[in-house]
Design a protein around this motif. Structure first.
Motif, short mmCIF file in Angstrom:
data_model
loop_
_atom_site.label_atom_id
_atom_site.label_comp_id
_atom_site.label_asym_id
_atom_site.label_seq_id
_atom_site.Cartn_x
_atom_site.Cartn_y
_atom_site.Cartn_z
N ILE B 27 0.78 -1.16 0.13
CA ILE B 27 0.06 0.16 0.00
C ILE B 27 0.95 1.29 -0.03
O ILE B 27 0.56 2.22 -0.63
CB ILE B 27 -0.97 0.15 1.25
N LEU B 28 1.85 1.33 0.72
CA LEU B 28 2.79 2.24 0.97
C LEU B 28 3.54 2.58 -0.26
O LEU B 28 3.52 3.88 -0.85
CB LEU B 28 3.81 2.06 2.06
N LYS B 29 4.10 1.61 -0.89
CA LYS B 29 4.76 1.43 -2.26
C LYS B 29 3.76 2.26 -3.44
O LYS B 29 4.06 3.20 -4.12
CB LYS B 29 5.36 0.48 -2.80
N GLY B 30 2.52 1.70 -3.27
CA GLY B 30 1.57 2.38 -4.29
C GLY B 30 0.99 3.59 -4.19
O GLY B 30 1.00 4.61 -5.11
N ALA B 31 0.96 4.01 -2.97
CA ALA B 31 0.84 5.39 -2.39
C ALA B 31 1.97 6.48 -2.91
O ALA B 31 1.49 7.41 -3.32
CB ALA B 31 0.42 5.51 -0.86
N ALA B 32 2.98 6.01 -2.75
CA ALA B 32 4.33 6.92 -2.90
C ALA B 32 4.34 7.23 -4.33
O ALA B 32 4.61 8.26 -4.93
CB ALA B 32 5.57 5.99 -2.55
N GLU B 33 4.25 6.06 -5.33
CA GLU B 33 4.15 6.15 -6.89
C GLU B 33 2.86 6.96 -7.24
O GLU B 33 3.36 8.14 -8.11
CB GLU B 33 3.86 4.74 -7.40
N ALA B 34 1.73 7.15 -6.54
CA ALA B 34 0.66 7.83 -6.81
C ALA B 34 0.91 9.44 -6.44
O ALA B 34 0.69 10.30 -7.19
CB ALA B 34 -0.69 7.57 -6.16
N ALA B 35 1.85 9.49 -5.35
CA ALA B 35 2.43 10.93 -4.68
C ALA B 35 3.42 11.43 -5.82
O ALA B 35 3.26 12.54 -6.12
CB ALA B 35 2.74 10.77 -3.45
N ALA B 36 4.17 10.48 -6.29
CA ALA B 36 5.23 11.01 -7.44
C ALA B 36 4.22 11.73 -8.55
O ALA B 36 4.70 12.44 -9.17
CB ALA B 36 6.10 9.82 -7.65
N ARG B 37 2.98 11.06 -8.99
CA ARG B 37 2.33 11.41 -10.12
C ARG B 37 1.40 12.78 -9.87
O ARG B 37 0.62 13.11 -10.37
CB ARG B 37 1.24 10.40 -10.55
N GLY B 38 1.69 13.14 -8.50
CA GLY B 38 0.88 14.49 -8.14
C GLY B 38 -0.12 14.47 -7.20
O GLY B 38 -0.64 15.59 -6.85
N VAL B 39 -0.75 13.21 -6.91
CA VAL B 39 -1.73 13.17 -5.94
C VAL B 39 -1.30 13.56 -4.67
O VAL B 39 -0.28 13.08 -4.10
CB VAL B 39 -2.57 11.79 -6.08
N THR B 40 -2.01 14.22 -3.89
CA THR B 40 -1.68 14.56 -2.49
C THR B 40 -2.20 13.30 -1.55
O THR B 40 -3.56 13.02 -1.70
CB THR B 40 -2.32 15.76 -1.84
N ILE B 41 -1.32 12.64 -0.89
CA ILE B 41 -1.72 11.38 -0.24
C ILE B 41 -1.77 11.72 1.44
O ILE B 41 -1.21 12.43 1.88
CB ILE B 41 -0.67 10.34 -0.34
N LEU B 42 -2.67 11.29 1.88
CA LEU B 42 -2.90 11.27 3.28
C LEU B 42 -2.96 9.64 3.94
O LEU B 42 -3.88 9.01 3.72
CB LEU B 42 -3.88 11.93 3.67
N LEU B 43 -1.85 9.29 4.45
CA LEU B 43 -1.89 7.65 4.80
C LEU B 43 -2.73 7.57 6.18
O LEU B 43 -2.49 8.52 6.91
CB LEU B 43 -0.55 7.43 4.93
N VAL B 44 -3.39 6.36 6.42
CA VAL B 44 -3.99 6.37 7.57
C VAL B 44 -3.70 5.06 8.04
O VAL B 44 -3.92 3.90 7.49
CB VAL B 44 -5.70 6.54 7.12
#
Lengths: 356, 356
Positions: B27-44
């Motif tokens: 999940i963390l790796k996938g979120a980091a990739e989305a963040a790299a593509r410009g999405v603001t991520i908020l991990l919970v």
């Protein structure tokens, strides 16, 4: 009159030569091939037309029983019931009368179910007959029922389907204790409709190798032999699986015609693709058996060509020889004597009846 | 507190970092990739654990909102409801509170549905929210709903699913008038359960490109954009299709490792097989959207790895930006003013209510 029960030792199969998208030509070709393999064929349909087509196709002579009427693929069931002279009615009636041991038709499956019930009668102990169909899996195959006869079912219907499916697989695949499961939206006991949960409780109390619920993706993994469901879900499942198979083959075809490397590799793999296609092709797996009527009736896919017809005739012949109907009767009743000894099957079947 | 709504113009997605078979690492790796593509991520999730894993995996820092509890994959719904401090509850709550625009979870889908309803509320005009999922087809894709939330449905539920699915496809695929159909055991109007036949009548009276019933095999032919069914059939259909796809890939793998010709040809076709696999891989198609709640919530497959998580986050972000929930609201109500002018949608939705 006919040369029934020839000296091959094989049974006689009445073949509805008028039903199906490619009737009568493909039906006749398929029947001729089954005859060449030793099955006694009794063609049913408009005699003059069939004689003409047999001559035109250069096929060997086969006995024909004339039936003046034909049931259309989209005919309403009310009209179907009244068409007592249809090739389908006559084929089923010939089995009931003992002139044949089984019947095969590629006609409209709703019509086949109705006519089978009318002409052959429903087995004692069965409330609703079902269609069962063999699916390929990574191992041997999995028998799915009901695949279309009953959109709405009770828990008792599902239990009866399970018993019929178990008998079918015992005969078709020579397995002693087939693994039986209910198709559901989760493998846990609490998943599924009310009817599935009730059926699960009943099946756990029957002398059967019942392994609980399976999900749609597990059907193909080779860990279950009989999968039981209502006819609506079963039909949707079966057609979805068929559709995605064709879709994937289309994608492969697209890829292996894309460039020269693809074309060469595709040509090299062509026998491999052929083997895969045969393994998943419904034409190789026979038709859907009508389970729960007093005779052996097999329904081929409406789009069946000769090969599928031959497979279904051989399948019907074998089921008749294995005495499918009697075996189901034994499993259901198990028998009066056993019932008095408290047969668990009978008890489970009557469980809800007693409560009412 | 968090760097919400960054300067990329993209929305903020709350990511349940604790749900799924491969949580939290994938999940963390996938979120980091989305963040790299410009999405603001908020991990919970459990903040100390997540910080530790982010460091261990050498991922860039992402904002974390602490949630003390975790919902297990098999947890009973009663327990789920009470676990207000779970990562799933907190992620959904952050969306309702406006700290994020959408949420993504690879947790237990029944839990996701229940928590979405509890924390976000059900949309006005919707009786039962549904899960919708995009399937690959020979053309663009087909959106199927419900794929698992409602085992038993009324005709009105099906009509509401159709309206929600139509809006989803309009947004996701930029089609003006998606073709909508009911999944049934026959294409004729008289085929299907009572609910399907009733829903068909209602849908024919709505301003919608309703094309009638489709059978399971037609879903993949590219002639329908939205397919509506109850959640039991939808789940069985989806999993069956997934299962047979894996089965066919297994057969291909077996064939291309059989002999030297197979190995060489298989190697040559390996990019082609890769393209096919990607085309049918659920990881490329995003997760199942919860439709009919007041926020955008996307449920990834429990087995999701990083790539599927990234796809689902991008999908959720886009749905939030396209204002999915408002668009569904508009389609349902169409609106009070229109209702007074006699909107056919509203009439159809209230048809049965009036009769009672």
């Amino acid at each position: 009159v006919y040369s029934l029960n020839g000296n091959t030792g094989l049974c006689t199969v009445a073949v509805d030569a008028m039903g199906g998208d490619h009737a009568p030509d493909e039906i006749l070709k398929g029947a001729a091939e089954a005859a060449a393999r030793g099955v006694t064929i009794l063609l049913v349909g408009q005699a003059s037309l069939l004689e003409e087509r047999i001559a035109a196709l250069n096929l060997p002579r086969m006995p024909i029983h004339d039936a003046p009427d034909v049931i259309g693929m989209d005919e309403q069931l009310k009209a179907v019931r009244r068409k007592k002279g249809s090739s389908l009615h006559v084929a089923a009636r010939l089995v009931t009368e003992g002139a044949a041991d089984a019947a095969v038709s590629a006609g409209n499956s709703a019509a086949i179910m109705v006519v089978s019930m009318l002409e052959c009668g429903v087995q004692v102990g069965i409330d609703r007959p079902a269609f069962g169909s063999m699916l390929p899996t990574v191992k041997d195959g999995c028998f799915l029922l009901d695949v279309g006869a009953n959109s709405v079912v009770t828990a008792e219907n599902l239990v009866q389907f399970a018993i019929m499916g178990e008998v079918y697989v015992r005969l078709a695949r020579k397995i002693d204790r087939p693994r039986v499961a209910l198709l559901s939206n989760g493998s846990e006991d609490f998943k599924g409709t009310k009817e599935i949960k009730e059926a699960g409780e009943l099946l756990r109390n029957i002398d059967m190798n019942f392994i609980g619920n399976v999900e749609g993706n597990h059907v193909f993994e080779g860990n279950v032999d009989v999968v039981v469901c209502d006819g609506f879900s079963g039909n949707i499942f079966l057609k979805g699986v068929e559709g995605v198979g064709l879709f994937l083959f289309d994608l492969v075809r697209e890829e292996v015609t894309r460039d020269i490397v693809g074309k060469i590799a595709g040509a090299a793999l062509s026998p491999a693709f052929g083997r895969i296609r045969r393994r998943v092709d419904y034409q190789e797996h026979g038709g859907a058996a009508v389970l729960g009527v007093n005779e052996v009736i097999v329904n081929c896919h409406g789009r069946s060509r000769a090969r599928a017809i031959t497979t279904s005739i051989l399948q019907a012949e074998k089921l008749a020889r294995d005495r499918l109907v009697e075996r189901i009767g034994e499993a259901l009743h198990h028998d009066d004597a056993e019932a008095r000894r408290g047969s668990r099957i009978v008890r489970a079947l009557h469980l809800r009846g007693e409560k009412v």
